[in-house]
Design a protein around this motif. Structure first.
Motif: not given
Lengths: 208, 208, 208
Positions: C140-159
């Motif tokens: 179940n690593l696929k859900e992890y990558w997808i979520e990390i990438n989604r969070l990284e986008n959130d982080g870019d926007r917050a930054y």
């Protein structure tokens, strides 16, 4: 003693040794800025000359790599090493050029923490120039990596304390911005010396 | 003429050609900011659209790479090229978005040195878009790399002079900080075009 | 179920699991800064401790890789993963250290956009720590990558919105510069979590 089926073409080792000498020369010139009243224009112009010399040397190295059938070290490692030595020089030249372009010579002298960074870079340049001729034969390179990494840690700490100093309220905001650009180049030079050491480590592990 | 045992699946080349066209379109939109009174909100919104188009295109490219058994170029090279073309677009979009978000439209017009950077990026976008369709057949790509590298040097110089201008005392500190963020994105776009060219050089050397 | 000719030496997986736990612990400490009146010196000192623990762990991992004949995953992938987990920790420690060194505790509380970045990093730390033990077995690593990438986008926007806030005129120029250094470390931590995820994706694709 190490035996190798590869030809030990001295020209390649000579390129790296010369690049190392250029870095020592570059840092000697840049370090003139450590005292008040330095001739920043002259420093900048002489750094541009050393940097051009090094560009030519890197260009000649690439041509030699491309035109040699069997090279003494892996092609991509020599390419990486040449390129990383050139990066160090670019950051040293940029630091000197920015001090001149931004007119920072009007300051009394650089803050002590910036001189700490000069000291780290001078030490890195000297031990790198000492290590590069030892690539031929792979002698005593481990002490060199350990020392470069130790110096890079010193450089990180000096950089962090330099920013604390710059943000202390002692300088106006535009001067802070100018000095931070110079500090960023010095810190990038410090990191770039570590990249050189990492590549030399990679080469050394492969060849041992 | 080059012969190959690999299938020359046109779809891959079409992706790269379309990404090149997106970059030209992106720079056309961004360049509207070169004159005073530009509609920064509209520029930003249209850049977001082009960037989303390009994300979709990159996504489709990756799917096509993953679902194709024998690809016309090495998988990792196509992956790198798609990703690097996408990086250029991200930096172009970010520059336009920051001008809007920071409210920089209140300035009379960008400094001349920033327009120099726009000019460099427009030239890089055009010659990249011209070169990408030539990947199929590997025609005349050497002139392209040389020119991209020359333009990247011009961009570095323009960026350095832009910072000199920003730090000259003409602008207040917060405006300097805002414009520097925009300048950093433009400079990153310039570098990103060079990364694209380096990958095309790698592909070309392998295939020749 | 996956079969492998490689020995499934649990010690390697244990290193990665422990590094993941250190990141959760590091973010818990850093998040104490989200409220006004936090003890920044204590936060900084405890982060240095966690970071030293992690350095030791990374060092032990490298020794274990170098002294093991057949490793359960490719050597260079484990080396990259250890190094990238260490990078995340370095950025978290740097953010906390800078808040202390710059004396930013005099501010009432960090802006909301910085707390958004803390939230993104806490989420990234938790799902990374959850995913790392699943490396053994590649579950179940696929859900992890997808979520990390989604969070990284959130982080870019917050930054990006954090910089808009910092440049809004609410803070004096030096405070802006100090907070931007902290913001840059937080954003670098966000990116570093994505690098970890990319390496886990690479490992997972190879092993599947």
């Amino acid at each position: 003693m190490r035996f190798s089926l590869r030809p030990q073409d001295d020209a390649f080792y000579q390129f790296f040794s010369n690049a190392g000498k250029n870095l020592v020369r570059g840092m000697e010139i840049l370090s003139e800025l450590a005292v008040a009243g330095a001739d920043t224009q002259s420093v900048s112009e002489r750094l541009v000359e050393v940097e051009h010399d090094n560009d030519q040397l890197t260009h000649d190295l690439y041509n030699k790599i491309n035109s040699t059938f069997v090279t003494p070290l892996d092609r991509e490692d020599m390419y990486a090493l040449g390129s990383q030595l050139d990066d160090v020089m670019d950051h040293i030249e940029a630091a000197g050029n920015l001090v001149y372009l931004y007119g920072l010579s009007e300051l009394p002298a650089p803050p002590r923490e910036m001189i700490d960074l000069f000291d780290v870079l001078n030490a890195q340049a000297r031990i790198t120039a000492d290590a590069l001729p030892r690539l031929k034969g792979m002698h005593n390179l481990k002490e060199y990596w350990i020392e470069i990494n130790r110096l890079e840690n010193d450089g990180d700490r000096a950089y962090r304390m330099l920013l604390v100093r710059l943000f202390s309220g002692e300088y106006d905001a535009l001067t802070v911005l100018k000095m931070k650009e110079v500090a960023d180049e010095l810190e990038a030079a410090c990191d770039a010396f570590e990249h050189v050491a990492n590549t030399i480590e990679t080469i050394s592990v492969k060849e041992s």
